[in-house]
Scaffold this active site. Structure first.
Site, PDB file in Angstrom:
ATOM      1  N   GLY A 175     -41.721  26.655 -79.713  1.00  0.00           N
ATOM      2  CA  GLY A 175     -42.284  25.721 -78.755  1.00  0.00           C
ATOM      3  C   GLY A 175     -41.186  25.136 -77.879  1.00  0.00           C
ATOM      4  O   GLY A 175     -40.001  25.187 -78.212  1.00  0.00           O
ATOM      5  N   CYS A 176     -41.587  24.579 -76.726  1.00  0.00           N
ATOM      6  CA  CYS A 176     -40.603  24.041 -75.786  1.00  0.00           C
ATOM      7  C   CYS A 176     -39.893  22.822 -76.365  1.00  0.00           C
ATOM      8  O   CYS A 176     -38.666  22.744 -76.359  1.00  0.00           O
ATOM      9  CB  CYS A 176     -41.274  23.714 -74.451  1.00  0.00           C
ATOM     10  SG  CYS A 176     -42.725  22.651 -74.583  1.00  0.00           S
ATOM     11  N   PHE A 177     -40.654  21.871 -76.895  1.00  0.00           N
ATOM     12  CA  PHE A 177     -40.020  20.692 -77.478  1.00  0.00           C
ATOM     13  C   PHE A 177     -39.115  21.071 -78.653  1.00  0.00           C
ATOM     14  O   PHE A 177     -37.990  20.584 -78.754  1.00  0.00           O
ATOM     15  CB  PHE A 177     -41.071  19.676 -77.944  1.00  0.00           C
ATOM     16  CG  PHE A 177     -41.702  18.872 -76.847  1.00  0.00           C
ATOM     17  CD1 PHE A 177     -40.930  18.070 -76.019  1.00  0.00           C
ATOM     18  CD2 PHE A 177     -43.074  18.885 -76.642  1.00  0.00           C
ATOM     19  CE1 PHE A 177     -41.512  17.299 -75.012  1.00  0.00           C
ATOM     20  CE2 PHE A 177     -43.666  18.127 -75.633  1.00  0.00           C
ATOM     21  CZ  PHE A 177     -42.893  17.335 -74.817  1.00  0.00           C
ATOM     22  N   PRO A 178     -39.593  21.919 -79.583  1.00  0.00           N
ATOM     23  CA  PRO A 178     -38.729  22.280 -80.715  1.00  0.00           C
ATOM     24  C   PRO A 178     -37.402  22.907 -80.285  1.00  0.00           C
ATOM     25  O   PRO A 178     -36.367  22.654 -80.910  1.00  0.00           O
ATOM     26  CB  PRO A 178     -39.597  23.260 -81.517  1.00  0.00           C
ATOM     27  CG  PRO A 178     -40.991  22.778 -81.273  1.00  0.00           C
ATOM     28  CD  PRO A 178     -40.981  22.365 -79.817  1.00  0.00           C
ATOM     29  N   THR A 179     -37.417  23.686 -79.216  1.00  0.00           N
ATOM     30  CA  THR A 179     -36.162  24.309 -78.797  1.00  0.00           C
ATOM     31  C   THR A 179     -35.095  23.254 -78.501  1.00  0.00           C
ATOM     32  O   THR A 179     -33.980  23.291 -79.039  1.00  0.00           O
ATOM     33  CB  THR A 179     -36.408  25.204 -77.560  1.00  0.00           C
ATOM     34  OG1 THR A 179     -37.280  26.274 -77.940  1.00  0.00           O
ATOM     35  CG2 THR A 179     -35.102  25.778 -77.027  1.00  0.00           C
TER      36      THR A 179
END
Lengths: 342, 342, 342, 342
Positions: free
Chosen positions: A146-150
């Site tokens: 996911g974008c946030f997890p990256t």
């Protein structure tokens, strides 16, 4: 040079458009299929007006007719899980940009995504090259992060692996493209501009994804809280990572050195010289993650800041980085573009 | 109705313009003097183009010639401290919008503002009506709170006073008007738009101001960390207040009830029904502070969100609220305007 | 492949940064020198934070020590004219991004730029490939067009050359990066955001530049008026071109066909299929000029819309396009990047 | 003071919310009814989060049960025409914010709005106080002008009435709130921010509205072309009015004097001193129309610029101004708020 055939499934959204934008400049790739059920027969530029003059139209082939070396699935979660097994059966390697295969424990998925998983036995490699490069090489199925997890994981790894902290507060600020291409009340310009909007304050589904990955490191027990905010920018995520140092004899400068060393061989993670503060504008349109602004206040709080473009390192660029690793290409191929500043 | 004479010193900046915008609609006020050394003789509209048709020009009188019932000092810190004693000697009551008189302990000021205080014996009342209303009534000198501290303290008071938490992380997002009227690299549109910029990450001078006020409550020992971010909005501060509940048997709903009760008589603090999330756009141009979005995650982190307009409740509106209290006017006089949404 | 040596003079501004961003990906170019008097010795990333990890620092060599095949002069007007002759004397070919050499008649320059020209005899080729491709091939000095003139001229050429109109009103809307990297009151975020600002309403110095070029076509007498507006976008210029058809039997569709045909071989001018309306977002970061939205109202007004990125096709990208033509490279080399949408 | 009862029909949109925001501060008004079929029973703040603490809920009464001295109809065109006659039959005076009653010639309406008019005999007064103040006093039905026509007509009247020009090009730039409260692709933040979008380039339905009004003045034959643009601002319309002076002996300064004189008694039209350029930010949230930037280029083109807030002078504020005139209140009552700058 030989080229591989690439299919992009569900290309009507922003991550699909971004895959095409980046892959058209990739010397080892032939985009053979770009699908959209709803836009079947239309030019790509009808949805992605920057993609002029590409000889590509949306199609809607049967799954079994998709003949590609690699399939990027940009379908929504819940839909992707149904089709991914079929692409695998066809012999393609699959990079899935949805959340469907990101969890090792299916029950976590089912709790946070609120639906039954239809292929609980199908296991993917979590496609963050900075932690799983070796596994990615041989994977047939990649769960693209996911974008946030990256941005969150990259900002946390060195301090978690080195057991410097046991609790992290991630206060993230995301551009509106993260909400996708479909308009809704939250993305309506008059209420979204000149505004800041916290949302899913204590229960965003990227929380367990971050937790799972970080608990593979250090003591395995780091506590993680995550609060996203919608901010009036188009692209990009700033993650402000707050934690508390467990040791007294560590300085901000020590932590900066640790990050510099940790990421020194990573092509896309740039720990900023002089501990400069990352900017969305520096990574806009690029696959880079910038890390910096590492600070320690006089009550032992440590702050680390990361910046990514949510559509590139947070989605399509990272997917291509995974593809490069899987197919033995230069890991940076097609991804060398610098940020668009200003 | 009788009117009081008001002087605004240093009115070339945004807080000065905002004082005029609001006070021209105040039925008990006559603006007698609006000063600017640099713009002496010019129309107010030369700097504040919304202030058309007011019969007011910037002047530059000697301090001793300023004859007013109340003086608003909108001078920069370091300058204000020199002149405030003179206005007091003239017999005016003074509301100082700078940081010069906000600390009970002058050494804290001198450390964080990096300069010698010239009037260490002159003590002010910290002008946050929600904590000091009674003292404000009789004060001759008010230290008007900083913009960040206003939103931060109001988001924290109920949980600190009730000893629910012992450490608070304040992650604040501020509009660019908070940086003042003078252009610089950080406020240059091409680098400020479509960007998010953390700054003064662990050492912003509003940190000790927040700490001093909060440590007057509860156990007196709450730890406070504060990180500001510049965001591409014109006005407004969102404060995301992260803390950890010390007790297990408190729910998010309990905390919401506590806030509702704590602020139930406050005219300008609105704890949102149904725990809605505050929006900058709801308070734009108004003196309201909205509080809401109170959430608890499954690892015991509590989040509370507050929203203010940094130029109104965070500066000029609050200064007028203090004036109303000092002179026995209705506390909301001149401040009834609702937010400009969208 | 052999490479040419490139020097960028005055690289501290946005056009300088953009030249570096684009040229680092150009296979035939070696950036040998990047100068800035003020930032001598600093990393490029100190001013252009996207240019990480390039092994380049600003230097400040004597003019005579600049040894390059091509010099890009990104100096301000008035300064550029002094140094350009020296680069030419050194044997370099020069692409000048200032206004100093854009006029065939020096008196026009002197009137509109308000200064004496120091080298009135030095003549340049106006570097708009769409009109001067052949002359550019052999030129030693290119006057790179202004940003507004690029979009304005391209939106006008077909109707002027075909004598369809004799008066054009150019209402242009420019992003704030067009004002340069130095902050001032007009580019201060709080007054620039959420605002639209007409300026230099009837006397912008790009007016005579547009007039000179257009009067080389058609009847040679077309009247041109030009009004620029500052709009809250970072990059890009939308030109809304209003004119009045001289003939009654021409339809909007005829005009669209004319544009399609006129530009059919141009690599960077895209007349949109289905007469779609150009968008800044479609050309952001790219060297494309989009033209479309061609419409005729019921009182004989014709409207044509063009969109460019002011820093790319309006400055640095066009300069590189000129370089490609001058050195016999593929005209699109280094410029194939698609727009960054969204 | 006695109060009149006001009903707002169709109050779920931005103009409805703005009517409530302004009328709650009006001393002669009691808001008795605020309707929304879809949001029946909900708090106003569910849609308009700035309208906290008003004791008002959306209701959905039968038309015959609406008992008010004045009805503001904020319904869409086509719907309003059905209900307005019923409010009139109930004895209310009606101010209609839709386009349904703006044309004296019903066939023009039917052509441009693409529908049959159901009450062709019902005639309204066009509610632009600057041209129809006397007729408004006694009107029972007001057709409140469109937002674009308000800024366009006010920028044109003096030169049309004085026969200085015979053709006008109106190039207008509108904030996104003009598109209404319902999200769609055009108002989606990622494609709307950092972009400029011309639309309805030669056939916007406000064109005939402007033409009809302007042809009541001067020679009665002025030609008018109109092109709107969507710009990334929340509120406001800048109209850049291009025309060609018919007489040679008129200077820009003469035209400025003419405008100053023409509007000298108008409470809400401010021709700027020193011919300053109007700014959206100066009129944001206010009922003022600013006019200025009057310029003449060396090819006889005249430019005049006007600025309004599309939701206030362009809609709800003007509706209240009409109400004030109709009921004999001070024309500025409830509308004295200055613009919110910055």
């Amino acid at each position: 040079m030989s080229k591989i055939d690439v299919a992009i499934i569900g290309a009507s959204g922003y991550t699909g458009g971004e895959l095409v934008r980046l892959l058209t400049r990739h010397p080892r790739v032939n985009i053979s299929t770009v699908t959209s059920r709803k836009n079947n027969g239309e030019d790509l530029s009808s949805l992605h007006p920057n993609l002029q003059d590409l000889d590509l139209k949306f199609t809607n082939p049967d799954t079994k007719d998709i003949d590609a070396d690699v399939v990027f699935s940009a379908l929504p979660h819940g839909v992707s899980m149904k089709l991914v097994p079929e692409y695998l059966d066809n012999g393609a390697r699959v990079i899935d940009l949805s959340g469907d295969f990101r969890f090792s424990d299916v029950s976590v998925y089912e709790k946070w995504y609120g639906m039954k998983h239809e292929h609980p036995d199908l296991k993917a490699v979590f496609g963050l090259p900075e932690i799983n490069r070796d596994k990615i090489k041989d994977a047939t199925l990649i769960a693209n992060p996911g974008c946030f997890p990256t941005g969150a994981i990259l900002s946390s790894l060195p301090i978690v692996e080195n057991k410097l902290v046991d609790r992290i507060i991630l206060d993230s600020k995301s551009g509106v493209s993260g909400a996708g291409i479909s308009p809704n009340n939250n993305t309506h310009y008059p209420t979204c501009a000149d505004n800041i909007k916290p949302y899913a304050i204590a229960n965003h589904r990227h929380t367990p994804e971050i937790r799972e990955q970080l608990r593979n490191f250090g003591t395995g027990t780091v506590k993680v809280s995550f609060t996203p905010h919608l901010v009036p920018v188009i692209r990009g995520i700033i993650t402000t990572n707050h934690s508390f140092l467990l040791k007294n004899d560590v300085s901000a400068s020590d932590v900066h050195d640790l990050y510099m060393d940790y990421y020194k061989n990573e092509p896309f993670v740039k720990v900023l010289k002089d501990n400069n503060i990352p900017l969305l504008a520096s990574v806009r349109g690029s696959n880079y993650c910038q890390i910096g602004g590492i600070s320690l206040d006089d009550e032992d709080e440590l702050v680390v800041v990361s910046a990514i473009d949510n559509l590139v390192k947070g989605a399509s660029g990272q997917a291509i980085q995974n593809m490069n690793i899987m197919f033995g290409f230069d890991e940076t191929e097609g991804l060398k573009e610098l940020g668009l500043y200003p």
